[in-house]
Design a protein around this motif. Sequence first.
Motif, PDB file in Angstrom:
ATOM      1  N   MET A   1       0.849  -1.203   0.000  1.00 60.37           N
ATOM      2  CA  MET A   1       0.000   0.000   0.000  1.00 60.37           C
ATOM      3  C   MET A   1       0.877   1.243   0.000  1.00 60.37           C
ATOM      4  N   THR A   2       0.600   2.189  -0.856  1.00 66.66           N
ATOM      5  CA  THR A   2       1.389   3.419  -0.929  1.00 66.66           C
ATOM      6  C   THR A   2       1.153   4.264   0.311  1.00 66.66           C
ATOM      7  N   LYS A   3       2.236   4.742   0.915  1.00 69.27           N
ATOM      8  CA  LYS A   3       2.115   5.591   2.093  1.00 69.27           C
ATOM      9  C   LYS A   3       1.511   6.932   1.704  1.00 69.27           C
ATOM     10  N   ASN A   4       0.449   7.290   2.383  1.00 68.23           N
ATOM     11  CA  ASN A   4      -0.300   8.499   2.031  1.00 68.23           C
ATOM     12  C   ASN A   4       0.331   9.718   2.700  1.00 68.23           C
ATOM     13  N   GLU A   5       1.575  10.011   2.357  1.00 61.65           N
ATOM     14  CA  GLU A   5       2.283  11.132   2.971  1.00 61.65           C
ATOM     15  C   GLU A   5       3.004  11.928   1.890  1.00 61.65           C
ATOM     16  N   VAL A   6       2.813  13.234   1.887  1.00 62.10           N
ATOM     17  CA  VAL A   6       3.403  14.071   0.842  1.00 62.10           C
ATOM     18  C   VAL A   6       4.279  15.194   1.403  1.00 62.10           C
ATOM     19  N   GLY A   7       4.384  15.302   2.711  1.00 62.17           N
ATOM     20  CA  GLY A   7       5.222  16.350   3.286  1.00 62.17           C
ATOM     21  C   GLY A   7       5.184  16.325   4.802  1.00 62.17           C
ATOM     22  N   GLU A   8       6.020  17.161   5.409  1.00 62.38           N
ATOM     23  CA  GLU A   8       6.082  17.255   6.855  1.00 62.38           C
ATOM     24  C   GLU A   8       6.090  18.721   7.266  1.00 62.38           C
ATOM     25  N   VAL A   9       5.549  18.986   8.453  1.00 59.39           N
ATOM     26  CA  VAL A   9       5.551  20.338   9.000  1.00 59.39           C
ATOM     27  C   VAL A   9       5.579  20.233  10.519  1.00 59.39           C
ATOM     28  N   ARG A  10       6.326  21.120  11.166  1.00 63.20           N
ATOM     29  CA  ARG A  10       6.406  21.113  12.619  1.00 63.20           C
ATOM     30  C   ARG A  10       5.147  21.747  13.213  1.00 63.20           C
ATOM     31  N   PRO A  11       4.741  21.347  14.418  1.00 69.39           N
ATOM     32  CA  PRO A  11       3.524  21.915  15.028  1.00 69.39           C
ATOM     33  C   PRO A  11       3.545  23.435  15.112  1.00 69.39           C
ATOM     34  N   GLY A  12       4.691  23.990  15.480  1.00 69.24           N
ATOM     35  CA  GLY A  12       4.791  25.437  15.572  1.00 69.24           C
ATOM     36  C   GLY A  12       4.600  26.125  14.241  1.00 69.24           C
ATOM     37  N   GLN A  13       5.122  25.526  13.178  1.00 66.16           N
ATOM     38  CA  GLN A  13       4.952  26.091  11.836  1.00 66.16           C
ATOM     39  C   GLN A  13       3.496  26.046  11.396  1.00 66.16           C
ATOM     40  N   LEU A  14       2.785  25.021  11.831  1.00 63.11           N
ATOM     41  CA  LEU A  14       1.396  24.860  11.415  1.00 63.11           C
ATOM     42  C   LEU A  14       0.509  25.948  12.007  1.00 63.11           C
ATOM     43  N   ILE A  15       0.910  26.497  13.141  1.00 64.14           N
ATOM     44  CA  ILE A  15       0.138  27.560  13.769  1.00 64.14           C
ATOM     45  C   ILE A  15       0.532  28.920  13.203  1.00 64.14           C
ATOM     46  N   THR A  16       1.813  29.131  12.980  1.00 64.22           N
ATOM     47  CA  THR A  16       2.289  30.478  12.650  1.00 64.22           C
ATOM     48  C   THR A  16       2.540  30.722  11.171  1.00 64.22           C
ATOM     49  N   THR A  17       2.897  29.700  10.411  1.00 63.41           N
ATOM     50  CA  THR A  17       3.356  29.909   9.037  1.00 63.41           C
ATOM     51  C   THR A  17       2.573  29.118   8.006  1.00 63.41           C
ATOM     52  N   PHE A  18       2.316  27.845   8.281  1.00 66.41           N
ATOM     53  CA  PHE A  18       1.710  26.960   7.291  1.00 66.41           C
ATOM     54  C   PHE A  18       0.385  26.379   7.777  1.00 66.41           C
ATOM     55  N   GLY A  19      -0.452  27.219   8.330  1.00 71.57           N
ATOM     56  CA  GLY A  19      -1.756  26.767   8.778  1.00 71.57           C
ATOM     57  C   GLY A  19      -2.699  26.512   7.619  1.00 71.57           C
ATOM     58  N   PRO A  20      -3.915  26.057   7.906  1.00 69.10           N
ATOM     59  CA  PRO A  20      -4.911  25.855   6.833  1.00 69.10           C
ATOM     60  C   PRO A  20      -5.083  27.127   6.008  1.00 69.10           C
ATOM     61  N   GLY A  21      -4.969  26.984   4.696  1.00 65.58           N
ATOM     62  CA  GLY A  21      -5.077  28.133   3.802  1.00 65.58           C
ATOM     63  C   GLY A  21      -3.753  28.653   3.295  1.00 65.58           C
ATOM     64  N   ALA A  22      -2.646  28.275   3.943  1.00 65.25           N
ATOM     65  CA  ALA A  22      -1.315  28.708   3.499  1.00 65.25           C
ATOM     66  C   ALA A  22      -0.768  27.739   2.458  1.00 65.25           C
ATOM     67  N   ILE A  23       0.095  28.239   1.592  1.00 67.23           N
ATOM     68  CA  ILE A  23       0.776  27.384   0.606  1.00 67.23           C
ATOM     69  C   ILE A  23       2.089  26.923   1.199  1.00 67.23           C
ATOM     70  N   MET A  24       2.275  25.625   1.281  1.00 68.42           N
ATOM     71  CA  MET A  24       3.460  25.043   1.897  1.00 68.42           C
ATOM     72  C   MET A  24       4.238  24.244   0.854  1.00 68.42           C
ATOM     73  N   ASP A  25       5.514  24.523   0.734  1.00 68.19           N
ATOM     74  CA  ASP A  25       6.362  23.755  -0.173  1.00 68.19           C
ATOM     75  C   ASP A  25       6.768  22.448   0.488  1.00 68.19           C
TER      76      ASP A  25
END
Length: 601
Positions: free
Chosen positions: A1-25
Amino acid sequence: MTKNEVGEVRPGQLITTFGPGAIMDAVKDSLVILDISYWRNNLADIEDERLGAFLGKEKFKKIPTRGFRDLPAIPFPNYHICSNTSCRRLFDLSKNFDIEVYLKYGPICLECSSDKDRAFKAYPSRFVVSCDSGNHLDDFPWHWWVHKKSGNLECNSKLKLSSSGNNSGLSSISVTCETCGEWNHMGGAMQRESFTEYPHKCEGNHPHLLNKKEGCNGEIVPLQRGASNVYFPALRSAISIPIENKNSKRIEDLKLEIFLEIGDDLENLIGEFEEKDKAFDFYYRLHKKKLIGIESGQDLASSWDEYKRNKNTHINVPNYNKIKEMEYEVLTDINKAIKDDNIFKGEEVTVPNDLSKYFSRIIKAHRLKEILVLLGFSRNDSPEPETKNPTNIVRLGDNQTNWLPAVEIIGEGIFIEFNKETISQWLEENVILQVQSKKYNELYNDYIFKKGWTEQTKKDAIYVMLHTFSHLLMKQFSLQCGYSSSAIKERIYYSENMAGILIYTGSTDQEGSLGGLVEMGEVDNLRKAIIEALDEARFCSNDPSCSTQIPSEDNYINGVSCFACTMLPETSCEVANMLLDRSLVVKTMDSKYSPYFKGLY
């Protein structure tokens, strides 16, 4: 089964920089994390009564770091460019999208080769568009752009993006329609004026809501995918200090955490029964083991009624400044805090005689916890600060969502309370300063009025003095305590009853502390840091230009201030490097009034 993972983000980044609606590389593509309504229901709770009462939420939830850590995301922008220099196909990835192929290979161009193992990788377009009214985000209108000169808007054929390499500007990039031969370069693609003739206006697209279009018709605002104005998080924070209050025993007796967990299920069950008592009896028999402290269905019913009456009412937080007043009350009398070294551990330091004129209290916070909550986001401009309901933001969740994502920041800090008598005397002795103080407040009121914001706290010369001193001390601490300037944050306490600053570690990904900052709270270390900070502030490398500046809206309501002397990374500052003036703190080359710290340095 293919692992359903396309990226990683730290919890702090998810609140301040890459939250829902942000574009994350991510590694293979750029993504947008979906709204919290799409998240799994496996997140641990964070409790903070004051912040919860202010925001009208029952609880906050941690970003998952264990177990099911997946957060749903989709590729955005949809348009991608083939990396094969002989192809350079510009195509919409969402058309004929194959999730299995995407998870295995990432975005690829199948125009070059039908063999997926040999297909060239594709990378996301750097161009996107927003609007001037609804914080929407959508793909760049490529077909309209390439045909805008000819007006042949019905042509919807294959496109190709190429670069001449003649210069480093956008004009060297061109897009071509392979059917009709029309082309256009990207020079001017970032100017709003270029889209005045765009027939469709904004379509109201929200990528974090699975590209849901709500209709808008706002004017197009072109953006580059990685630009900082694509996403501004709307954040609220509180220093979590456990306080004794008359309701704490009652809330504990009601087992608040149990009702927060079962509340939704219990409400749904009650709606299915004609008689409420039978619903409580049934639920009690079914879940008796986890209902600790509850003896029967009748007991469950009475406890539930009591919980509903007192939920988020045992504490009144009408505005954000009330949260600061509660924190200030404890920081100026640390005996009021419940003894819990895992959350807050403070130590009062005797203020030496030579500093007592300026400061009335110094507290070393060996351990403190900040709760940082994400309300939503805005685009193109920063969101309204401090207020409960900021204007013009996209809020997370819906009207039924009783939680928001948050992170806990464990760190250390130093609290300094200023001598209020000295502040009053300083203002009385400086007539010119009183005029300057009114000017600061008027400029700030004009600034928030133009933005459509509501005034929360007074921003006069006293606030500017506190804020400037905080910045100067933070810069000095960063040189000596082992933390970078971006890892130190400030909290300004100012009102008729407050005059103080809290400088604390503010890295969202830090667990615990290094001890270097709180060590600066020792009298000898603090005295040395203050004197050196004030001495450094007397002159700036940009003087005399810096020292002759006056407060103005063009200068972000700053007086004698610039990046060389007082400004810090904006993540460390409460008000985005506004309201700073070192002439209020020390004597500068062009001072017209006595500074607060006259006689100390």
